[in-house]
Design a protein around this motif. Structure first.
Motif: not given
Lengths: 108, 256
Positions: A27, A41, A57, A68-69, B160, B167, B204-205, B207-208, B210-212, B214-216
């Protein structure tokens, strides 16, 4: 296969090169470059495959942090040198192209 | 005297059965009478028959179930039965088209292999994107249903994280959650697309993403998901190419 230095790739490399030792997550990089995350990405993946970038990670407890991490990316030592050289030799994109990219979120 | 809706339901069932019989007839007559270049028709027939049979809203409890179901849909907020039917028709058409291509390619060895690949991929994609509740997902635990819960209530988390609050339900940077239905649908598509990638890469795709996400900023979330979806076809190809390279380097598997 050699890495093609498209405008988007150049933007990502410039973003990472601002502070080569610093780790950046998706981000952060997306906000720095103005590219959409889905555009950044595959570029990061290609850079990682070429050995220019390394990633890991984040080691956190998602429950404690309530998120999430993150996946952090950083230029490798060799990658920083190669990226600088590649950017120096690359054709600089016109400002209008960059503006269009920023407006379109990098999908243009 | 039966009301208009139940008569309509019966008419629909008759049409459906008629379609099934017509499709089955095509299959049988083609197979028995024209075993030659008419295999395409056979393929169309098989696909149509399966699709029609599989998509039929067979009435439960003597024909009233279908009507009751339709009425309950009408009373549910946010679900337009016409939209549900339109989506179902689209899915069935896609299934027929893709299965036809796949089967035709199998029975016509002179053809290029491309239609087979496209057909199989499309069929898997359509099947994977179906709204199947309780469907088990991959190791990441991000099933389509889990993702919806994740985005709506925050009761389910991704690979994770667990427990409420993490999430996508985690603290965003804005109170506005945006168009939840549209985003939830896109989330389902993300999870489905990740299944088309090699397993570790897909995990991995997702999870990344999801991670991104969740913060955007919630107002930017929809555009971000769209960008992930737009780049996904190229990523699927790239990841499988890498996976093929990796396997080629490792050489053939030895038993034991």
């Amino acid at each position: 296969m050699a890495l093609r230095l498209t405008v988007q790739v150049q933007l990502v490399l410039q973003g990472l090169l601002r502070d080569p030792g610093k780790e950046m997550y998706g981000l952060e990089l997306s906000e720095e470059t103005g590219l959409q995350p889905g555009t950044a990405y595959p570029i990061l993946l290609r850079l990682e495959h070429e050995g220019w970038v390394t990633s890991r990670w984040e080691d956190i407890d998602p429950r404690a942090e309530k998120r999430p991490a993150r996946r952090y990316y950083r230029l490798t030592a060799g990658g920083a040198v190669q990226a600088s050289a590649a950017l120096a030799g690359a054709r600089r994109p016109k400002d209008t192209a960059l503006r269009r990219l920023a407006e379109g979120g990098g999908t243009a | 005297m039966p009301d208009l809706d139940s008569r309509k339901e019966r008419t629909k069932n008759r049409v459906r059965i008629g379609a099934f019989i017509a499709a089955s007839t095509t299959v049988i007559t083609t197979a028995l009478l024209q075993p030659g270049p008419q295999w395409v028709l056979l393929a169309v027939g098989v696909a149509a028959a399966i699709a029609v049979a599989a998509s039929a809203d067979l009435p439960r409890g003597g024909g009233r179930g279908g009507l009751a179901e339709a009425q309950s849909l009408r009373t549910m907020p946010g679900i337009d039965p016409r939209e549900v039917r339109r989506k179902k028709r689209g899915r069935v058409s896609a299934f027929i088209g893709s299965s036809t291509m796949a089967i035709s390619a199998l029975f016509q060895p002179g053809w290029e292999w491309l239609p087979l690949a496209v057909g199989v991929s499309a069929a898997i994609a359509v099947a994977a994107s179906a709204d199947l509740p309780g469907r088990s997902g991959r190791d990441s635990g991000l099933t389509g249903r889990a993702l919806i819960l994740l985005i709506r209530d925050g009761t389910v988390t991704g690979s994770r994280g667990s427990g409420s609050g993490s999430g996508l339900a985690g603290p965003g940077r804005d109170d506005d959650d945006g168009p939840v239905d549209a985003t939830a649908h896109q989330w389902r598509m993300l999870a489905a697309v990740s299944r088309l990638m090699p397993r570790p890469a897909g995990r991995r795709w997702l999870a990344e993403a999801e991670s991104l996400l969740s913060e955007i900023l919630p107002v930017r979330r929809g555009a971000a998901i769209r960008s992930y979806l737009l780049s996904a076809p190229w990523l699927v190809v790239m990841m499988w190419a890498r996976e093929a390279q990796r396997r080629a380097r490792l050489g053939p598997r030895r038993p034991g």
